[in-house]
Design a protein around this motif. Structure first.
Motif, mmCIF file in Angstrom:
data_model
loop_
_atom_site.group_PDB
_atom_site.id
_atom_site.type_symbol
_atom_site.label_atom_id
_atom_site.label_comp_id
_atom_site.label_asym_id
_atom_site.label_seq_id
_atom_site.Cartn_x
_atom_site.Cartn_y
_atom_site.Cartn_z
ATOM 1 N N PRO A 1 0.743 -1.150 0.039
ATOM 2 C CA PRO A 1 0.062 -0.155 -0.045
ATOM 3 C C PRO A 1 1.047 1.338 0.018
ATOM 4 C CG PRO A 1 -0.812 -1.621 1.627
ATOM 5 C CD PRO A 1 0.683 -2.130 0.881
ATOM 6 N N THR A 2 1.923 1.097 0.747
ATOM 7 C CA THR A 2 2.798 2.501 0.684
ATOM 8 C C THR A 2 3.317 2.731 -0.657
ATOM 9 O OG1 THR A 2 3.242 1.640 2.826
ATOM 10 C CG2 THR A 2 4.755 3.299 1.882
ATOM 11 N N VAL A 3 3.974 1.634 -1.363
ATOM 12 C CA VAL A 3 4.498 1.891 -2.652
ATOM 13 C C VAL A 3 3.256 2.155 -3.652
ATOM 14 C CG1 VAL A 3 5.731 0.684 -4.645
ATOM 15 C CG2 VAL A 3 6.081 0.157 -2.188
ATOM 16 N N ALA A 4 2.205 1.735 -3.567
ATOM 17 C CA ALA A 4 1.118 1.987 -4.444
ATOM 18 C C ALA A 4 0.574 3.443 -4.468
ATOM 19 C CB ALA A 4 -0.194 1.017 -4.051
ATOM 20 N N ARG A 5 0.860 4.180 -3.004
ATOM 21 C CA ARG A 5 0.412 5.508 -2.972
ATOM 22 C C ARG A 5 1.286 6.464 -3.987
ATOM 23 N NH1 ARG A 5 -0.664 4.164 2.306
ATOM 24 N NH2 ARG A 5 1.342 5.015 3.234
ATOM 25 N N HIS A 6 2.673 5.807 -4.032
ATOM 26 C CA HIS A 6 3.590 6.604 -4.951
ATOM 27 C C HIS A 6 3.767 6.233 -6.315
ATOM 28 C CE1 HIS A 6 4.664 8.898 -1.271
ATOM 29 N NE2 HIS A 6 4.661 7.603 -0.588
ATOM 30 N N TRP A 7 3.027 5.277 -6.708
ATOM 31 C CA TRP A 7 3.398 4.734 -7.942
ATOM 32 C C TRP A 7 2.682 5.484 -9.119
ATOM 33 C CZ3 TRP A 7 6.460 0.514 -9.080
ATOM 34 C CH2 TRP A 7 6.385 0.067 -10.496
ATOM 35 N N ARG A 8 3.246 5.752 -10.225
ATOM 36 C CA ARG A 8 2.551 6.541 -11.451
ATOM 37 C C ARG A 8 2.838 5.924 -12.771
ATOM 38 N NH1 ARG A 8 0.906 8.059 -7.211
ATOM 39 N NH2 ARG A 8 0.591 10.098 -6.622
ATOM 40 N N GLY B 1 -4.738 -0.763 -5.561
ATOM 41 C CA GLY B 1 -3.546 0.146 -5.688
ATOM 42 C C GLY B 1 -2.808 -0.060 -6.882
ATOM 43 N N PHE B 2 -2.645 -1.063 -7.360
ATOM 44 C CA PHE B 2 -1.846 -1.167 -8.755
ATOM 45 C C PHE B 2 -2.807 -1.562 -9.986
ATOM 46 C CE2 PHE B 2 1.012 -2.246 -5.276
ATOM 47 C CZ PHE B 2 2.153 -1.264 -5.485
ATOM 48 N N ALA B 3 -3.812 -2.325 -10.169
ATOM 49 C CA ALA B 3 -4.453 -2.715 -11.282
ATOM 50 C C ALA B 3 -4.949 -1.436 -11.850
ATOM 51 C CB ALA B 3 -5.518 -3.590 -11.101
ATOM 52 N N ARG B 4 -4.964 -0.351 -11.214
ATOM 53 C CA ARG B 4 -5.395 0.727 -11.901
ATOM 54 C C ARG B 4 -4.310 1.397 -12.660
ATOM 55 N NH1 ARG B 4 -5.931 5.763 -7.533
ATOM 56 N NH2 ARG B 4 -6.131 6.972 -9.313
ATOM 57 N N TRP B 5 -3.069 0.962 -12.541
ATOM 58 C CA TRP B 5 -2.129 1.269 -13.588
ATOM 59 C C TRP B 5 -1.822 0.320 -14.668
ATOM 60 C CZ3 TRP B 5 -0.870 6.237 -13.301
ATOM 61 C CH2 TRP B 5 -1.010 6.962 -11.996
ATOM 62 N N VAL B 6 -2.517 -0.544 -14.920
ATOM 63 C CA VAL B 6 -2.525 -1.364 -15.895
ATOM 64 C C VAL B 6 -3.107 -0.534 -17.300
ATOM 65 C CG1 VAL B 6 -3.214 -3.694 -16.990
ATOM 66 C CG2 VAL B 6 -2.726 -3.541 -14.635
ATOM 67 N N LEU C 1 -6.239 -11.660 -17.287
ATOM 68 C CA LEU C 1 -7.291 -10.693 -17.678
ATOM 69 C C LEU C 1 -6.539 -9.688 -18.661
ATOM 70 C CD1 LEU C 1 -9.443 -10.306 -14.141
ATOM 71 C CD2 LEU C 1 -9.395 -12.060 -16.168
ATOM 72 N N ARG C 2 -7.282 -9.060 -19.389
ATOM 73 C CA ARG C 2 -6.921 -7.954 -20.268
ATOM 74 C C ARG C 2 -7.901 -6.844 -20.017
ATOM 75 N NH1 ARG C 2 -5.974 -9.623 -25.831
ATOM 76 N NH2 ARG C 2 -8.256 -10.094 -25.991
ATOM 77 N N ARG C 3 -7.193 -5.792 -19.823
ATOM 78 C CA ARG C 3 -8.169 -4.305 -19.424
ATOM 79 C C ARG C 3 -8.569 -4.029 -20.959
ATOM 80 N NH1 ARG C 3 -6.379 0.534 -15.431
ATOM 81 N NH2 ARG C 3 -8.488 1.501 -15.166
ATOM 82 N N VAL C 4 -9.952 -3.870 -20.810
ATOM 83 C CA VAL C 4 -10.706 -3.653 -22.119
ATOM 84 C C VAL C 4 -11.337 -2.116 -21.813
ATOM 85 C CG1 VAL C 4 -11.126 -5.988 -22.877
ATOM 86 C CG2 VAL C 4 -12.690 -4.879 -21.385
ATOM 87 N N ALA D 1 -4.689 3.625 -17.742
ATOM 88 C CA ALA D 1 -3.862 3.472 -16.681
ATOM 89 C C ALA D 1 -4.108 4.775 -16.131
ATOM 90 C CB ALA D 1 -2.374 3.485 -17.169
ATOM 91 N N GLY D 2 -4.075 4.851 -14.498
ATOM 92 C CA GLY D 2 -4.384 5.910 -13.786
ATOM 93 C C GLY D 2 -5.840 6.103 -13.055
ATOM 94 N N ASN D 3 -6.849 5.655 -14.157
ATOM 95 C CA ASN D 3 -8.201 5.637 -13.569
ATOM 96 C C ASN D 3 -8.452 4.353 -12.445
ATOM 97 O OD1 ASN D 3 -9.686 5.539 -17.097
ATOM 98 N ND2 ASN D 3 -8.448 7.387 -15.586
ATOM 99 N N PRO D 4 -9.079 4.700 -11.473
ATOM 100 C CA PRO D 4 -9.361 3.811 -10.397
ATOM 101 C C PRO D 4 -10.135 2.795 -11.033
ATOM 102 C CG PRO D 4 -9.751 6.257 -9.602
ATOM 103 C CD PRO D 4 -9.450 6.308 -11.164
ATOM 104 N N VAL D 5 -9.755 1.499 -10.430
ATOM 105 C CA VAL D 5 -10.407 0.117 -10.967
ATOM 106 C C VAL D 5 -11.780 0.189 -9.953
ATOM 107 C CG1 VAL D 5 -8.686 -1.065 -11.445
ATOM 108 C CG2 VAL D 5 -9.317 -1.198 -9.124
#
Ligand code: MG
Length: 219
Positions: free
Chosen positions: A125-132, A155-160, A207-210, A214-218
């Motif tokens: 969660p700490t890393v996710a808060r800073h991941w871009r 925290g991270f799937a939003r960056w896919v 899974l594939r993001r359809v 990237a950056g949008n909340p899941v």
């Protein structure tokens, strides 16, 4: 100097490395990553001793990419003393706690993948808060509680990136086969309509993001 291993030798090396992944799931992970990583970097949540990081690193090398792998290296709930998946040889006597970091480092050095596999040591969660960074591949294989799997997904799937891959490990539909939190997150992802399933093997789901970027909340 460690000679560069062929991809086949790297996959053999991964098979012989401590960890929790059957060979057929490892083959699916490699094939998925080999395709996905041509479009950017990957991220693995849950390094342990580096078994799947070698598979991902082999794919990254072929794809001309890199993979980050994130772990606090203190073991999940089920790895602690008295639990089913505890390994006393992984306890650091000075800290009195599990420490898989030196094992991971040795694995990656022996594999000759220090350029392709980049370890991140910390809580997700700490890393996710800073991941871009947009991701071409995300592999969720960390802690198995609802809290951890949900944190990793949100925290991270939003960056896919759209079109990129989300791989979830230890997805068990039936409680008698394993814990349910990864199954619940997998079902949530599919129900959102933002992901479609493209492959499955054992307890691994790809899974594939359809929809979404990237950056949008899941959802
Ligand atoms: Mg796993």
């Amino acid at each position: 100097m460690i000679p560069q291993l062929s991809t086949a030798d790297l996959l053999d090396f991964a098979r012989a490395t401590a960890g929790f992944m059957p060979d057929d799931e490892g083959a699916l992970l490699f094939a998925t990553a080999r395709t996905a990583l041509t479009n950017g970097p990957g991220l693995e949540i849950g390094t342990w001793c580096g078994k799947s990081a070698v598979i991902l690193g082999a794919a990254a090398r072929e794809a001309g990419s890199v993979v980050f792998t994130l772990d606090h290296h203190r073991g999940s709930e089920e790895n602690q003393p008295g639990w089913e998946w505890h390994d006393p040889s992984l306890v650091d006597p000075e800290a009195g706690r599990i420490d898989t970091l030196p094992h991971f480092r040795r694995t990656i050095t022996r594999a000759g993948l220090e350029e392709e596999v980049i370890g991140i040591v910390g809580r997700a969660p700490t890393v996710a808060r800073h991941w871009r960074t947009p991701l071409a591949l995300l592999f969720i294989d960390g802690g198995h509680t609802d809290e951890h799997v949900t944190n990793d997904y949100e925290g991270f799937a939003r960056w896919v990136s759209r079109g990129a891959a989300l791989v979830i490990h230890d997805v068990f539909e039936r409680p008698e086969d394993g814990g349910q939190p990864p199954w619940r997150v997998y079902r949530r992802a599919l129900a959102s309509g933002d992901w479609e399933e493209i492959a499955a093997c054992g307890s691994m789901r790809v899974l594939r993001r359809v929809d979404g970027e990237a950056g949008n909340p899941v959802r």
